[in-house]
Write a protein that holds these residues in place. Sequence first.
Motif, PDB file in Angstrom:
ATOM      1  N   VAL A   1      16.609  25.096   5.539  1.00 17.42           N
ATOM      2  CA  VAL A   1      16.148  26.049   6.540  1.00 17.42           C
ATOM      3  C   VAL A   1      14.618  26.082   6.503  1.00 17.42           C
ATOM      4  O   VAL A   1      14.012  26.058   5.425  1.00 17.42           O
ATOM      5  N   TYR A   2      14.022  26.140   7.689  1.00 17.99           N
ATOM      6  CA  TYR A   2      12.564  26.200   7.810  1.00 17.99           C
ATOM      7  C   TYR A   2      12.169  27.456   8.583  1.00 17.99           C
ATOM      8  O   TYR A   2      12.860  27.870   9.514  1.00 17.99           O
ATOM      9  N   GLU A   3      11.044  28.018   8.185  1.00 16.67           N
ATOM     10  CA  GLU A   3      10.459  29.145   8.908  1.00 16.67           C
ATOM     11  C   GLU A   3       9.043  28.768   9.320  1.00 16.67           C
ATOM     12  O   GLU A   3       8.204  28.444   8.470  1.00 16.67           O
ATOM     13  N   ASP A   4       8.784  28.775  10.616  1.00 15.36           N
ATOM     14  CA  ASP A   4       7.478  28.382  11.161  1.00 15.36           C
ATOM     15  C   ASP A   4       7.010  27.046  10.597  1.00 15.36           C
ATOM     16  O   ASP A   4       5.834  26.865  10.236  1.00 15.36           O
ATOM     17  N   GLY A   5       7.942  26.097  10.497  1.00 12.83           N
ATOM     18  CA  GLY A   5       7.607  24.750  10.080  1.00 12.83           C
ATOM     19  C   GLY A   5       7.562  24.521   8.592  1.00 12.83           C
ATOM     20  O   GLY A   5       7.389  23.382   8.141  1.00 12.83           O
TER      21      GLY A   5
ATOM     22  N   LYS B   1      18.755  18.612  14.087  1.00  8.88           N
ATOM     23  CA  LYS B   1      17.885  19.791  13.978  1.00  8.88           C
ATOM     24  C   LYS B   1      18.245  20.803  15.045  1.00  8.88           C
ATOM     25  O   LYS B   1      18.327  20.481  16.228  1.00  8.88           O
ATOM     26  N   ILE B   2      18.470  22.039  14.623  1.00  7.93           N
ATOM     27  CA  ILE B   2      18.622  23.134  15.570  1.00  7.93           C
ATOM     28  C   ILE B   2      17.469  24.108  15.358  1.00  7.93           C
ATOM     29  O   ILE B   2      16.908  24.206  14.266  1.00  7.93           O
ATOM     30  N   GLU B   3      17.121  24.806  16.418  1.00  5.24           N
ATOM     31  CA  GLU B   3      15.946  25.689  16.365  1.00  5.24           C
ATOM     32  C   GLU B   3      16.246  26.998  17.077  1.00  5.24           C
ATOM     33  O   GLU B   3      16.903  27.028  18.122  1.00  5.24           O
ATOM     34  N   GLN B   4      15.756  28.080  16.477  1.00  3.21           N
ATOM     35  CA  GLN B   4      15.850  29.405  17.087  1.00  3.21           C
ATOM     36  C   GLN B   4      14.427  29.965  17.126  1.00  3.21           C
ATOM     37  O   GLN B   4      13.827  30.226  16.089  1.00  3.21           O
ATOM     38  N   LYS B   5      13.895  30.110  18.322  1.00  2.00           N
ATOM     39  CA  LYS B   5      12.491  30.500  18.474  1.00  2.00           C
ATOM     40  C   LYS B   5      12.380  31.888  19.087  1.00  2.00           C
ATOM     41  O   LYS B   5      12.938  32.170  20.147  1.00  2.00           O
ATOM     42  N   TYR B   6      11.658  32.741  18.358  1.00  2.00           N
ATOM     43  CA  TYR B   6      11.362  34.087  18.843  1.00  2.00           C
ATOM     44  C   TYR B   6       9.925  34.111  19.360  1.00  2.00           C
ATOM     45  O   TYR B   6       9.234  33.092  19.360  1.00  2.00           O
ATOM     46  N   LEU B   7       9.454  35.268  19.756  1.00  7.23           N
ATOM     47  CA  LEU B   7       8.106  35.381  20.307  1.00  7.23           C
ATOM     48  C   LEU B   7       7.061  35.001  19.263  1.00  7.23           C
ATOM     49  O   LEU B   7       6.085  34.320  19.563  1.00  7.23           O
ATOM     50  N   VAL B   8       7.273  35.429  18.008  1.00  4.52           N
ATOM     51  CA  VAL B   8       6.277  35.158  16.964  1.00  4.52           C
ATOM     52  C   VAL B   8       6.855  34.408  15.769  1.00  4.52           C
ATOM     53  O   VAL B   8       6.133  34.119  14.815  1.00  4.52           O
ATOM     54  N   LYS B   9       8.141  34.068  15.772  1.00  2.00           N
ATOM     55  CA  LYS B   9       8.771  33.380  14.653  1.00  2.00           C
ATOM     56  C   LYS B   9       9.623  32.220  15.154  1.00  2.00           C
ATOM     57  O   LYS B   9      10.177  32.271  16.253  1.00  2.00           O
ATOM     58  N   LYS B  10       9.711  31.200  14.334  1.00  2.00           N
ATOM     59  CA  LYS B  10      10.568  30.063  14.646  1.00  2.00           C
ATOM     60  C   LYS B  10      11.360  29.671  13.415  1.00  2.00           C
ATOM     61  O   LYS B  10      10.806  29.512  12.322  1.00  2.00           O
ATOM     62  N   TYR B  11      12.687  29.550  13.570  1.00  2.00           N
ATOM     63  CA  TYR B  11      13.568  29.119  12.478  1.00  2.00           C
ATOM     64  C   TYR B  11      14.227  27.797  12.851  1.00  2.00           C
ATOM     65  O   TYR B  11      14.624  27.589  14.007  1.00  2.00           O
ATOM     66  N   GLU B  12      14.339  26.926  11.864  1.00  2.00           N
ATOM     67  CA  GLU B  12      14.981  25.635  12.074  1.00  2.00           C
ATOM     68  C   GLU B  12      15.967  25.362  10.945  1.00  2.00           C
ATOM     69  O   GLU B  12      15.735  25.745   9.796  1.00  2.00           O
ATOM     70  N   LEU B  13      17.055  24.704  11.290  1.00  2.00           N
ATOM     71  CA  LEU B  13      17.966  24.147  10.293  1.00  2.00           C
ATOM     72  C   LEU B  13      17.968  22.647  10.515  1.00  2.00           C
ATOM     73  O   LEU B  13      18.284  22.177  11.608  1.00  2.00           O
ATOM     74  N   ILE B  14      17.596  21.899   9.479  1.00  2.00           N
ATOM     75  CA  ILE B  14      17.475  20.452   9.617  1.00  2.00           C
ATOM     76  C   ILE B  14      18.388  19.763   8.611  1.00  2.00           C
ATOM     77  O   ILE B  14      18.285  19.989   7.402  1.00  2.00           O
ATOM     78  N   LEU B  15      19.283  18.921   9.115  1.00  2.00           N
ATOM     79  CA  LEU B  15      20.134  18.084   8.287  1.00  2.00           C
ATOM     80  C   LEU B  15      19.533  16.688   8.240  1.00  2.00           C
ATOM     81  O   LEU B  15      19.382  16.037   9.275  1.00  2.00           O
ATOM     82  N   ASP B  16      19.184  16.239   7.053  1.00  2.00           N
ATOM     83  CA  ASP B  16      18.652  14.891   6.851  1.00  2.00           C
ATOM     84  C   ASP B  16      19.821  13.917   6.776  1.00  2.00           C
ATOM     85  O   ASP B  16      20.520  13.841   5.775  1.00  2.00           O
TER      86      ASP B  16
END
Length: 251
Positions: A96-100, A16-31
């Motif tokens: 890809v995930y946005e805010d979970g 899992k990698i994560e890119q977190k902004y002040l009001v947004k969070k993006y994640e890419l998760i490989l199962d």
Amino acid sequence: MAFPKLSKVIDESQIKIEQKYLVKKYELILDRLKCVGCGQCSIVCPKDAILFGPAAAVYENKPKDLNAAVIDTVDEEKCVYCGTCTVFCPFDAIHVYEDGEKIKMEDLDIIKHNSLPTLNAEMVACSNLGRDAKVYWEGEIEVKFKMPEDKTEFKQIYTNKCPGDCHKCDQICPTDAIKFREMEDAWKSKILMEVDDEKCINCGACALVCPQDFYAVRWTKVKTTGAYNQIFWDPIKEKLLGQRVVFSKEE
């Protein structure tokens, strides 16, 4: 605190990698429990953020009771969370995930804005996985093993190298398409391993994981329809139809 804030977590079940902004969070998760290690995500990534290798070594270190990924890492500094890997993954293993919340395929910007054509995929049952693969290509596989002329040399290869105690290719094959002949039968027939063309989906997992480089997989067609952005799609298509296995085998 500087933004975006980047992070990466790797464990037995996921990368899992994560890119977190002040009001947004993006994640890419490989199962890693779904990933077969076919390499499509690495090949299509427009930023070269998904890396393999050495594939055989990574495969050796995977959990022994899991059909886990041979992906080495995802570069959190290169990934732009575009979802191209999600679109092309045949095994539904990367999202890809946005805010979970998982972003649905149709809600990815590259789909909404027709950056990519529509994949004309067929769902194919994979006996080794117990689930289906999304097959959107036509291709062919070549077995590159050359039978030595000397029987003693062949026995040494069979015992110590291939299959030996390796069996990575037939274990990772999602459709159980690869079978090895017994030593005497292989020597007499001059055929070491057989690939069942009716079962093989030419995904490329065997070519990626084989430490002896005994397989080559080439795609001849990617089945698509609809509008697309030529600047975005053409380089991806060229890589898919070119040298598909892009990793280092050096130990």
